[in-house]
Design a protein around this motif. Structure first.
Motif, PDB file in Angstrom:
ATOM      1  N   ILE A 243       4.414  71.546  40.353  1.00 43.22           N
ATOM      2  CA  ILE A 243       2.976  71.384  40.534  1.00 43.22           C
ATOM      3  C   ILE A 243       2.769  70.343  41.633  1.00 43.22           C
ATOM      4  CG2 ILE A 243       0.828  70.603  39.480  1.00 43.22           C
ATOM      5  CD1 ILE A 243       1.902  71.544  36.796  1.00 43.22           C
ATOM      6  N   GLN A 244       1.935  70.681  42.591  1.00 40.55           N
ATOM      7  CA  GLN A 244       1.603  69.723  43.638  1.00 40.55           C
ATOM      8  C   GLN A 244       0.260  69.100  43.319  1.00 40.55           C
ATOM      9  OE1 GLN A 244       1.790  71.525  47.496  1.00 40.55           O
ATOM     10  NE2 GLN A 244       4.018  71.309  47.579  1.00 40.55           N
ATOM     11  N   SER A 245       0.202  67.782  43.479  1.00 40.97           N
ATOM     12  CA  SER A 245      -1.017  67.060  43.170  1.00 40.97           C
ATOM     13  C   SER A 245      -1.167  65.897  44.136  1.00 40.97           C
ATOM     14  CB  SER A 245      -0.972  66.553  41.730  1.00 40.97           C
ATOM     15  OG  SER A 245      -2.182  65.920  41.395  1.00 40.97           O
ATOM     16  N   ARG A 246      -2.389  65.517  44.422  1.00 43.94           N
ATOM     17  CA  ARG A 246      -2.624  64.364  45.288  1.00 43.94           C
ATOM     18  C   ARG A 246      -2.152  63.110  44.573  1.00 43.94           C
ATOM     19  NH1 ARG A 246      -8.368  63.712  46.511  1.00 43.94           N
ATOM     20  NH2 ARG A 246      -7.593  61.963  47.719  1.00 43.94           N
ATOM     21  N   ALA A 247      -1.455  62.250  45.333  1.00 44.33           N
ATOM     22  CA  ALA A 247      -0.884  61.058  44.726  1.00 44.33           C
ATOM     23  C   ALA A 247      -1.040  59.857  45.647  1.00 44.33           C
ATOM     24  CB  ALA A 247       0.590  61.283  44.421  1.00 44.33           C
ATOM     25  N   THR A 248      -0.944  58.690  45.052  1.00 46.61           N
ATOM     26  CA  THR A 248      -0.967  57.456  45.831  1.00 46.61           C
ATOM     27  C   THR A 248       0.417  57.222  46.422  1.00 46.61           C
ATOM     28  OG1 THR A 248      -0.315  56.069  43.962  1.00 46.61           O
ATOM     29  CG2 THR A 248      -2.673  56.464  44.256  1.00 46.61           C
ATOM     30  N   GLU A 249       0.519  56.216  47.283  1.00 48.42           N
ATOM     31  CA  GLU A 249       1.812  55.898  47.879  1.00 48.42           C
ATOM     32  C   GLU A 249       2.798  55.366  46.851  1.00 48.42           C
ATOM     33  OE1 GLU A 249       1.098  53.252  51.126  1.00 48.42           O
ATOM     34  OE2 GLU A 249      -0.125  54.722  52.203  1.00 48.42           O
ATOM     35  N   LYS A 250       2.305  54.810  45.779  1.00 45.55           N
ATOM     36  CA  LYS A 250       3.172  54.265  44.731  1.00 45.55           C
ATOM     37  C   LYS A 250       3.616  55.328  43.723  1.00 45.55           C
ATOM     38  CE  LYS A 250       1.276  49.621  44.922  1.00 45.55           C
ATOM     39  NZ  LYS A 250       0.580  48.565  44.179  1.00 45.55           N
ATOM     40  N   GLY A 251       3.103  56.561  43.844  1.00 49.22           N
ATOM     41  CA  GLY A 251       3.526  57.635  42.954  1.00 49.22           C
ATOM     42  C   GLY A 251       2.573  57.937  41.824  1.00 49.22           C
ATOM     43  N   GLY A 252       1.450  57.286  41.776  1.00 49.41           N
ATOM     44  CA  GLY A 252       0.451  57.585  40.746  1.00 49.41           C
ATOM     45  C   GLY A 252      -0.415  58.756  41.179  1.00 49.41           C
ATOM     46  N   LEU A 253      -0.841  59.536  40.242  1.00 53.05           N
ATOM     47  CA  LEU A 253      -1.683  60.695  40.558  1.00 53.05           C
ATOM     48  C   LEU A 253      -3.153  60.315  40.510  1.00 53.05           C
ATOM     49  CD1 LEU A 253       0.113  63.457  38.446  1.00 53.05           C
ATOM     50  CD2 LEU A 253       0.447  62.914  40.852  1.00 53.05           C
ATOM     51  N   PHE A 254      -3.955  60.969  41.355  1.00 53.16           N
ATOM     52  CA  PHE A 254      -5.391  60.752  41.333  1.00 53.16           C
ATOM     53  C   PHE A 254      -6.026  61.427  40.116  1.00 53.16           C
ATOM     54  CE2 PHE A 254      -4.754  60.067  45.938  1.00 53.16           C
ATOM     55  CZ  PHE A 254      -5.356  58.828  46.048  1.00 53.16           C
ATOM     56  N   LYS A 255      -5.362  62.457  39.619  1.00 54.76           N
ATOM     57  CA  LYS A 255      -5.901  63.238  38.512  1.00 54.76           C
ATOM     58  C   LYS A 255      -4.767  63.529  37.538  1.00 54.76           C
ATOM     59  CE  LYS A 255      -6.458  67.848  38.374  1.00 54.76           C
ATOM     60  NZ  LYS A 255      -6.830  69.198  38.502  1.00 54.76           N
ATOM     61  N   THR A 256      -5.024  63.380  36.265  1.00 62.52           N
ATOM     62  CA  THR A 256      -4.026  63.689  35.245  1.00 62.52           C
ATOM     63  C   THR A 256      -3.748  65.187  35.232  1.00 62.52           C
ATOM     64  OG1 THR A 256      -4.821  61.859  33.886  1.00 62.52           O
ATOM     65  CG2 THR A 256      -3.528  63.547  32.770  1.00 62.52           C
ATOM     66  N   VAL A 257      -2.479  65.549  35.098  1.00 64.26           N
ATOM     67  CA  VAL A 257      -2.106  66.956  34.999  1.00 64.26           C
ATOM     68  C   VAL A 257      -2.409  67.410  33.575  1.00 64.26           C
ATOM     69  CG1 VAL A 257      -0.213  68.601  35.137  1.00 64.26           C
ATOM     70  CG2 VAL A 257      -0.348  66.739  36.778  1.00 64.26           C
ATOM     71  N   ALA A 258      -3.231  68.455  33.466  1.00 66.10           N
ATOM     72  CA  ALA A 258      -3.666  68.941  32.157  1.00 66.10           C
ATOM     73  C   ALA A 258      -2.993  70.271  31.818  1.00 66.10           C
ATOM     74  CB  ALA A 258      -5.184  69.108  32.157  1.00 66.10           C
ATOM     75  N   ALA A 259      -3.228  70.735  30.613  1.00 70.20           N
ATOM     76  CA  ALA A 259      -2.636  71.992  30.150  1.00 70.20           C
ATOM     77  C   ALA A 259      -3.066  73.161  31.037  1.00 70.20           C
ATOM     78  CB  ALA A 259      -3.033  72.260  28.708  1.00 70.20           C
ATOM     79  N   GLY A 260      -4.306  73.155  31.509  1.00 65.00           N
ATOM     80  CA  GLY A 260      -4.783  74.232  32.381  1.00 65.00           C
ATOM     81  C   GLY A 260      -4.006  74.305  33.681  1.00 65.00           C
ATOM     82  N   ASP A 261      -3.661  73.143  34.245  1.00 62.64           N
ATOM     83  CA  ASP A 261      -2.869  73.106  35.473  1.00 62.64           C
ATOM     84  C   ASP A 261      -1.472  73.677  35.227  1.00 62.64           C
ATOM     85  OD1 ASP A 261      -5.005  71.759  36.743  1.00 62.64           O
ATOM     86  OD2 ASP A 261      -4.267  69.842  35.976  1.00 62.64           O
ATOM     87  N   ILE A 262      -0.901  73.361  34.090  1.00 66.29           N
ATOM     88  CA  ILE A 262       0.438  73.843  33.749  1.00 66.29           C
ATOM     89  C   ILE A 262       0.420  75.355  33.548  1.00 66.29           C
ATOM     90  CG2 ILE A 262       2.276  73.708  32.018  1.00 66.29           C
ATOM     91  CD1 ILE A 262       1.330  70.742  31.608  1.00 66.29           C
ATOM     92  N   VAL A 263      -0.606  75.856  32.882  1.00 69.31           N
ATOM     93  CA  VAL A 263      -0.729  77.302  32.663  1.00 69.31           C
ATOM     94  C   VAL A 263      -0.838  78.036  33.994  1.00 69.31           C
ATOM     95  CG1 VAL A 263      -2.281  79.073  31.752  1.00 69.31           C
ATOM     96  CG2 VAL A 263      -1.673  77.112  30.343  1.00 69.31           C
ATOM     97  N   LYS A 264      -1.632  77.494  34.927  1.00 68.11           N
ATOM     98  CA  LYS A 264      -1.775  78.118  36.259  1.00 68.11           C
ATOM     99  C   LYS A 264      -0.446  78.126  37.003  1.00 68.11           C
ATOM    100  CE  LYS A 264      -6.623  76.918  36.903  1.00 68.11           C
ATOM    101  NZ  LYS A 264      -7.570  76.047  37.608  1.00 68.11           N
ATOM    102  N   ALA A 265       0.311  77.045  36.907  1.00 72.72           N
ATOM    103  CA  ALA A 265       1.599  76.974  37.584  1.00 72.72           C
ATOM    104  C   ALA A 265       2.599  77.969  36.989  1.00 72.72           C
ATOM    105  CB  ALA A 265       2.151  75.555  37.504  1.00 72.72           C
TER     106      ALA A 265
END
Length: 148
Positions: free
Chosen positions: A79-101
């Motif tokens: 899953i690709q997601s926008r992240a900070t330089e330190k490795g934190g995500l801007f948005k929590t990965v949810a079950a819906g994102d996992i199902v789509k992937a």
């Protein structure tokens, strides 16, 4: 008098059930409001056939879900997601994102209810989640990468 409830009736029963009620209650309250109909042998048999068909359909769907969950054992999804330089995500990965992937990479339809995330996924890297049906539980790996 035996009646088949056409709608949920408080204090009597749920839609589609066969209940024994007083004759006066059935004739004066349930029938005029179209909340129930008289229970004949053929209507009772028809209801029982409908219930059996629904149960068979639910069983078949559960078996399909179990086979899909088992087929994903040991596999990964990215899953690709926008992240900070330190490795934190801007948005929590949810079950819906996992199902789509899973749908995109493995071409399988998994309901969101089958995805069990132990802790919020808020960082890049590999995370283990659980996919579960009523009879099987499988650990599944998600690889979160930074979107460019």
């Amino acid at each position: 008098m035996k009646v088949i409830l056409l709608k949920d009736v408080r204090g009597v029963g749920m839609h589609g059930t066969v209940k024994e009620v007083a004759d006066g209650y059935a004739i004066n309250a349930l029938f005029p409001k179209k909340l129930a109909e008289p229970a004949t042998e053929e209507k009772i048999k028809q209801i029982q056939a409908n219930i059996a068909a629904r149960e068979a359909e639910v069983y078949q769907k559960e078996e399909q879900l179990t086979s899909k969950v088992v087929s994903l054992r040991g596999k990964k999804v990215s899953i690709q997601s926008r992240a900070t330089e330190k490795g934190g995500l801007f948005k929590t990965v949810a079950a819906g994102d996992i199902v789509k992937a899973i749908r995109a990479e493995h071409n399988l339809e998994i309901p969101e209810e089958a995805v069990h995330i132990a802790a919020s996924i808020k960082t890049l890297g590999e995370h283990t989640i659980e996919l579960a049906s009523k009879t099987q539980k499988v650990d599944f790996i998600i690889v979160i990468t930074a979107a460019l």
